[in-house]
Scaffold this motif. Structure first.
Motif, PDB file in Angstrom:
ATOM      1  N   ILE A 235       0.835  -1.201   0.000  1.00 49.16           N
ATOM      2  CA  ILE A 235       0.000   0.000   0.000  1.00 49.16           C
ATOM      3  C   ILE A 235       0.871   1.252   0.000  1.00 49.16           C
ATOM      4  N   LEU A 236       1.932   1.237   0.799  1.00 51.34           N
ATOM      5  CA  LEU A 236       2.833   2.394   0.857  1.00 51.34           C
ATOM      6  C   LEU A 236       3.507   2.655  -0.486  1.00 51.34           C
ATOM      7  N   VAL A 237       3.744   1.598  -1.250  1.00 52.24           N
ATOM      8  CA  VAL A 237       4.321   1.774  -2.585  1.00 52.24           C
ATOM      9  C   VAL A 237       3.294   2.370  -3.540  1.00 52.24           C
ATOM     10  N   LEU A 238       2.032   1.966  -3.395  1.00 53.14           N
ATOM     11  CA  LEU A 238       0.984   2.438  -4.306  1.00 53.14           C
ATOM     12  C   LEU A 238       0.593   3.893  -4.050  1.00 53.14           C
ATOM     13  N   VAL A 239       0.753   4.363  -2.819  1.00 53.71           N
ATOM     14  CA  VAL A 239       0.331   5.731  -2.484  1.00 53.71           C
ATOM     15  C   VAL A 239       1.030   6.781  -3.348  1.00 53.71           C
ATOM     16  N   PRO A 240       2.356   6.800  -3.458  1.00 52.48           N
ATOM     17  CA  PRO A 240       3.000   7.830  -4.304  1.00 52.48           C
ATOM     18  C   PRO A 240       2.648   7.663  -5.788  1.00 52.48           C
ATOM     19  N   ILE A 241       2.454   6.416  -6.238  1.00 46.84           N
ATOM     20  CA  ILE A 241       2.054   6.203  -7.633  1.00 46.84           C
ATOM     21  C   ILE A 241       0.688   6.829  -7.888  1.00 46.84           C
TER      22      ILE A 241
END
Length: 419
Positions: A235-241
């Motif tokens: 989820i933390l990876v998807l947030v900036p994307i």
């Protein structure tokens, strides 16, 4: 001697999956945009044959299992009354043939669902049905890639389906995979499959389904909290994307507008025109109270360039087909099933509640809640496994003396873990 390779699916799971697959294939569209009007042709006969094969397959499955459960009567009684009311309305409107055929289709789907639900634990029935929905969506999407390249939206190739219907099949599978991600964390299988089904949803361009799936996904993660560390990292990876897409591109805007004018967006692609026509039926007419039959898929409208409009809403469709009485009964059914989900054990609730949010939310702008459709089969399955009157025996357990105790039945909402 090397150990035999164990199949990821047991024979029982494979049997359930096969029957569900037949059922889903029998209810999805084979000719998009063609509404049933009571005629008989090779496609109608073929779909009926596949549906009948699913019923026979369910009977074969139930004859091979050693333990059988009991299915609650509430959902079936409510469904029977809705179908009966709409049938009376169809007879009064002089359009009995096509409506009675569609009623028979619903009975065929219901029979298959009831037999399978009584033949295995609730999670077995639900997960294999979700797998069948995902399998049909995947085949339709892969064979529909040429349409995506030419039309800009992903429809079904085999079976030949409209983009919104493909999205309706892929969405439950995507939500179920998020539930699995919330339970077990990121693994190669569930992560890749979720990415595939998310891509299918986006490629279909189905705005309603994508929004409702987003809500269901958030709910699934909240219910599963605390979630595994790998899922949190994902989820933390998807947030900036997501932030980059929302801030620096017009992908979301293009997806939301999809080439439509402001007037078309305001009328929800002309849906509200049809809804207004149904809502304006006078209360002093029998059609307002009992509808005019399940065959009603369009309504007459007074527009400059067209004189009929597809209803495109399960609730407005029920109002037209079964009247105020039918819509009230369906509303009662949905509320009761939702309450049953809230009262069920955590494992079942973590799957059924997000799926109910998806089904009910999508039903506002899409058809399928009460008709011979894949979404109806899923909703009926959820409602039956959750009913307090449904129960399935636990497997026998050994006592201290090595003897087998009698199996204890589980009951929906009793708070005990299920098999």
């Amino acid at each position: 001697m090397p150990a035999p390779v164990r199949s990821p699916f047991s024979r029982r799971q494979a049997a359930f999956f096969s029957v569900w697959l037949l059922l889903v294939v029998s209810v999805v569209s084979w000719r998009p945009g063609v509404l049933f009007t009571g005629g008989v042709d090779p496609v109608v006969i073929a779909k009926a044959a596949v549906g009948l094969t699913a019923v026979i397959g369910a009977v074969i499955v139930t004859r091979t299992v050693r333990r059988h459960g009991r299915v609650g009567a509430r959902s079936l009684v409510l469904l029977l009354i809705v179908v009966a009311v709409s049938s009376v309305g169809a007879i009064a409107a002089g359009d009995a043939t096509s409506s009675l055929v569609l009623s028979a289709r619903i009975v065929l789907v219901t029979a298959t669902v009831v037999v399978l639900v009584a033949s295995g634990p609730p999670m077995l029935a639900l997960t294999t049905l979700l797998g069948a929905l995902g399998a049909v969506a995947l085949v339709a999407a892969v064979t529909g890639i040429p349409e995506l390249l030419s039309e800009g939206r992903l429809g079904g190739g085999i079976p030949d389906m409209q983009p919104n219907e493909v999205a309706g099949l892929a969405a439950p599978a995507a939500v179920a995979l998020v539930v699995d991600l919330g339970r077990r964390g990121l693994r190669v299988g569930n992560t890749v499959l979720f990415a595939v089904f998310a891509g299918i949803l986006f490629a279909t361009g189905s705005r309603t389904t994508l929004v409702v799936v987003g809500i269901a996904v958030v709910l699934a993660l909240v219910i599963a909290w605390p979630i595994p560390r790998s899922t949190t990292a994902g989820i933390l990876v998807l947030v900036p994307i997501a932030y980059v897409l929302l801030t620096f591109t017009d992908v979301v805007e293009q997806f939301a507008v999809r080439g439509q004018s402001a007037a078309e967006l305001a009328s929800l692609s002309s849906r509200t025109i049809a809804w207004t026509a149904v809502l304006e039926v006078p209360f002093e007419t029998w059609a307002k109270w009992i509808g005019v039959g399940l065959a009603v898929k369009t309504v007459t409208v007074n527009q400059r360039w067209w004189d009929s409009q597809v209803l495109d809403s399960s609730w407005v469709s029920v109002l037209a087909q079964a009247g105020v009485i039918g819509m009230a009964l369906v509303g009662l059914w949905v509320v009761a099933t939702t309450l049953d989900s809230l009262r069920s054990d955590r494992m079942l609730r973590s799957l059924t509640l997000p799926l109910l949010v998806l089904i009910v939310g999508r039903s506002i702008l899409e058809n399928g809640l009460i008709e011979s459709s894949a979404i109806f089969a899923l909703f009926l399955t959820i409602s039956l496994v959750l009913e307090p009157g449904s129960e399935y025996p636990r497997p026998p357990r050994e006592t201290a003396y090595g003897l087998l105790r009698e199996p204890e039945p589980w009951r929906a909402g009793d708070g005990r873990p299920r098999p």
